[in-house]
Write an enzyme that holds these catalytic residues in place. Sequence first.
Site, short mmCIF file in Angstrom:
data_model
loop_
_atom_site.label_atom_id
_atom_site.label_comp_id
_atom_site.label_asym_id
_atom_site.label_seq_id
_atom_site.Cartn_x
_atom_site.Cartn_y
_atom_site.Cartn_z
N LYS A 17 0.84 -1.21 0.00
CA LYS A 17 0.00 0.00 0.00
C LYS A 17 0.87 1.26 0.00
O LYS A 17 0.63 2.19 -0.76
CB LYS A 17 -0.94 0.01 1.22
CG LYS A 17 -1.90 -1.17 1.28
CD LYS A 17 -2.85 -1.07 2.46
CE LYS A 17 -2.17 -1.18 3.79
NZ LYS A 17 -1.52 -2.49 4.07
N ARG A 91 -10.34 -0.21 8.24
CA ARG A 91 -9.90 -1.59 8.41
C ARG A 91 -11.00 -2.46 8.98
O ARG A 91 -10.84 -3.67 9.07
CB ARG A 91 -8.74 -1.61 9.38
CG ARG A 91 -7.40 -1.54 8.71
CD ARG A 91 -6.38 -1.76 9.79
NE ARG A 91 -5.12 -2.21 9.35
CZ ARG A 91 -4.15 -1.43 8.92
NH1 ARG A 91 -4.35 -0.16 8.74
NH2 ARG A 91 -2.98 -1.94 8.65
N ARG A 125 12.14 -4.85 5.28
CA ARG A 125 11.66 -3.46 5.21
C ARG A 125 12.41 -2.56 6.19
O ARG A 125 12.64 -2.90 7.32
CB ARG A 125 10.16 -3.39 5.53
CG ARG A 125 9.70 -1.94 5.73
CD ARG A 125 8.23 -1.73 5.64
NE ARG A 125 7.48 -2.55 6.55
CZ ARG A 125 6.16 -2.69 6.46
NH1 ARG A 125 5.49 -2.08 5.52
NH2 ARG A 125 5.53 -3.45 7.32
N ARG A 158 10.43 -1.44 11.80
CA ARG A 158 9.22 -1.26 12.61
C ARG A 158 9.12 -2.34 13.67
O ARG A 158 9.40 -3.51 13.40
CB ARG A 158 7.98 -1.31 11.70
CG ARG A 158 7.70 0.01 11.01
CD ARG A 158 6.65 -0.06 9.94
NE ARG A 158 5.44 -0.79 10.27
CZ ARG A 158 4.37 -0.84 9.48
NH1 ARG A 158 4.38 -0.16 8.32
NH2 ARG A 158 3.31 -1.53 9.81
N ARG A 169 -0.83 -9.77 12.59
CA ARG A 169 -1.45 -8.77 11.69
C ARG A 169 -2.14 -9.46 10.52
O ARG A 169 -3.24 -9.07 10.13
CB ARG A 169 -0.38 -7.79 11.19
CG ARG A 169 0.00 -6.75 12.24
CD ARG A 169 1.38 -6.17 11.99
NE ARG A 169 1.47 -5.41 10.78
CZ ARG A 169 2.62 -5.16 10.14
NH1 ARG A 169 3.75 -5.63 10.62
NH2 ARG A 169 2.62 -4.45 9.04
P1 G5P Z 1 -0.02 0.24 8.77
O1 G5P Z 1 1.16 1.11 8.87
O2 G5P Z 1 -1.18 0.66 7.94
P2 G5P Z 1 -0.12 -2.34 7.47
O3 G5P Z 1 0.16 -3.53 8.32
O4 G5P Z 1 -1.48 -2.24 6.97
O5 G5P Z 1 0.49 -1.19 8.33
P3 G5P Z 1 2.16 -2.05 6.01
O6 G5P Z 1 2.91 -3.02 6.88
O7 G5P Z 1 2.48 -0.59 6.15
O8 G5P Z 1 0.67 -2.29 6.17
P4 G5P Z 1 2.12 -1.83 3.15
O9 G5P Z 1 2.09 -0.37 3.27
O10 G5P Z 1 0.95 -2.51 2.54
O11 G5P Z 1 2.43 -2.54 4.53
O12 G5P Z 1 3.41 -2.31 2.36
P5 G5P Z 1 4.75 -1.52 1.95
O13 G5P Z 1 5.37 -0.89 3.14
O14 G5P Z 1 4.52 -0.68 0.76
O15 G5P Z 1 5.62 -2.79 1.48
C1 G5P Z 1 6.10 -3.71 2.43
C2 G5P Z 1 7.59 -3.98 2.15
O16 G5P Z 1 7.69 -4.66 0.90
C3 G5P Z 1 8.46 -2.71 2.00
O17 G5P Z 1 9.75 -2.98 2.47
C4 G5P Z 1 8.49 -2.48 0.47
O18 G5P Z 1 9.65 -1.78 0.07
C5 G5P Z 1 8.51 -3.92 -0.01
N1 G5P Z 1 7.96 -4.16 -1.33
C6 G5P Z 1 6.90 -3.54 -1.93
N2 G5P Z 1 6.69 -4.06 -3.16
C7 G5P Z 1 7.65 -5.04 -3.33
C8 G5P Z 1 7.95 -5.95 -4.38
O19 G5P Z 1 7.33 -5.95 -5.43
N3 G5P Z 1 8.99 -6.80 -4.16
C9 G5P Z 1 9.72 -6.82 -3.00
N4 G5P Z 1 10.72 -7.68 -2.87
N5 G5P Z 1 9.45 -5.95 -1.98
C10 G5P Z 1 8.44 -5.09 -2.14
O20 G5P Z 1 -0.60 -0.08 10.22
C11 G5P Z 1 0.27 -0.43 11.26
C12 G5P Z 1 -0.54 -0.67 12.51
O21 G5P Z 1 -1.21 0.52 12.89
C13 G5P Z 1 -2.50 0.25 13.41
C14 G5P Z 1 -2.58 -1.26 13.53
O22 G5P Z 1 -2.10 -1.64 14.79
C15 G5P Z 1 -1.66 -1.72 12.40
O23 G5P Z 1 -1.19 -3.04 12.58
N6 G5P Z 1 -3.52 0.80 12.50
C16 G5P Z 1 -4.84 0.69 12.69
N7 G5P Z 1 -5.58 0.08 13.65
C17 G5P Z 1 -6.92 0.12 13.51
N8 G5P Z 1 -7.55 0.72 12.49
C18 G5P Z 1 -6.85 1.34 11.49
N9 G5P Z 1 -7.49 1.93 10.46
C19 G5P Z 1 -5.43 1.34 11.57
N10 G5P Z 1 -4.46 1.84 10.78
C20 G5P Z 1 -3.30 1.51 11.36
MG MG Z 2 2.19 0.98 4.89
#
Ligand code: G5P
Ligand code: MG
Length: 222
Positions: A17, A91, A125, A158, A169
């Site tokens: 995302k 979410r 990451r 993180r 998660r």
């Molecule tokens: P977050 O911060 O919203 P998540 O768990 O939903 O966290 P996250 O972990 O931030 O999502 P993302 O944004 O979907 O993941 O993914 P990203 O960071 O872009 O990519 C992940 C990794 O893969 C990175 O290192 C990136 O460089 C790599 N990558 C991407 N594409 C590729 C690829 O093609 N190849 C490879 N090899 N690598 C790749 O929420 C965190 C916490 O906050 C709370 C909760 O506790 C949650 O767990 N929270 C909420 N709680 C309740 N309600 C809500 N609405 C909440 N929002 C946040």
């Molecule tokens: Mg994210």
Amino acid sequence: MLRSFHAIILGAPGSGKGTISSRIIRKFDMKHISSGDILRNNILNKTQLGIDAKKFMDKGQLVPDNVMINLITNELNSNSNLSWLLDGFPRTRSQAVELNKHTSIDVAINLIVPFDIIIERIQRRWIHAPSGRVYNTDFNAPKVPGIDDVTGEKLIQRDDDKPEAVQKRLEIYSKTVEPVLDFYKEAGVLEEFSGKTSDEIWPSVFKFLSAHISPHTLDVKI
Ligand code: G5P
Ligand code: MG
């Protein structure tokens, strides 16, 4: 017609995302509003909200709905005349219902990436906490290891990227996602994008958005 465009981006933890959002805002005039980045900034600044939220986040649990709904609706109120891309919210179905009372949504982008790929990539990451910039030692490594390309500041891993928290998660995501997807399917705005890499997914997202909003203008075609 000139009006603001409202998109949300959904997908499992680590589905890309943040990565896809950064590409979208490079091409389209939209503000990236990430619930996780806002929470992590509160943790960094040691606000009461950050201290309370960290207890849930470190365990991979969701922060309570009432806290998140207040936080995000306040953020949207302060950006009410802008086009935005909301990442990480809603979410739960109740978050979706509250968001719907507050504003209209033009598109809900859902990223579908296999869980085994997510578990692998998340371990590599690194983030720049103040800006939310995301790196990966395999995929988009910083120019200097451990250092943010833009500010020269240190990158961190993180706390919720530890294997137990990632597992939790993904488990919570699997239990809560269906009602949220159904909500946007029923509203007729759900668009799904599947792939194993962000490079594979990005061209379809770009093509879709280009058909609805002109790059770098607020000229909404929907
Ligand atoms: P977050 O911060 O919203 P998540 O768990 O939903 O966290 P996250 O972990 O931030 O999502 P993302 O944004 O979907 O993941 O993914 P990203 O960071 O872009 O990519 C992940 C990794 O893969 C990175 O290192 C990136 O460089 C790599 N990558 C991407 N594409 C590729 C690829 O093609 N190849 C490879 N090899 N690598 C790749 O929420 C965190 C916490 O906050 C709370 C909760 O506790 C949650 O767990 N929270 C909420 N709680 C309740 N309600 C809500 N609405 C909440 N929002 C946040
Ligand atoms: Mg994210």
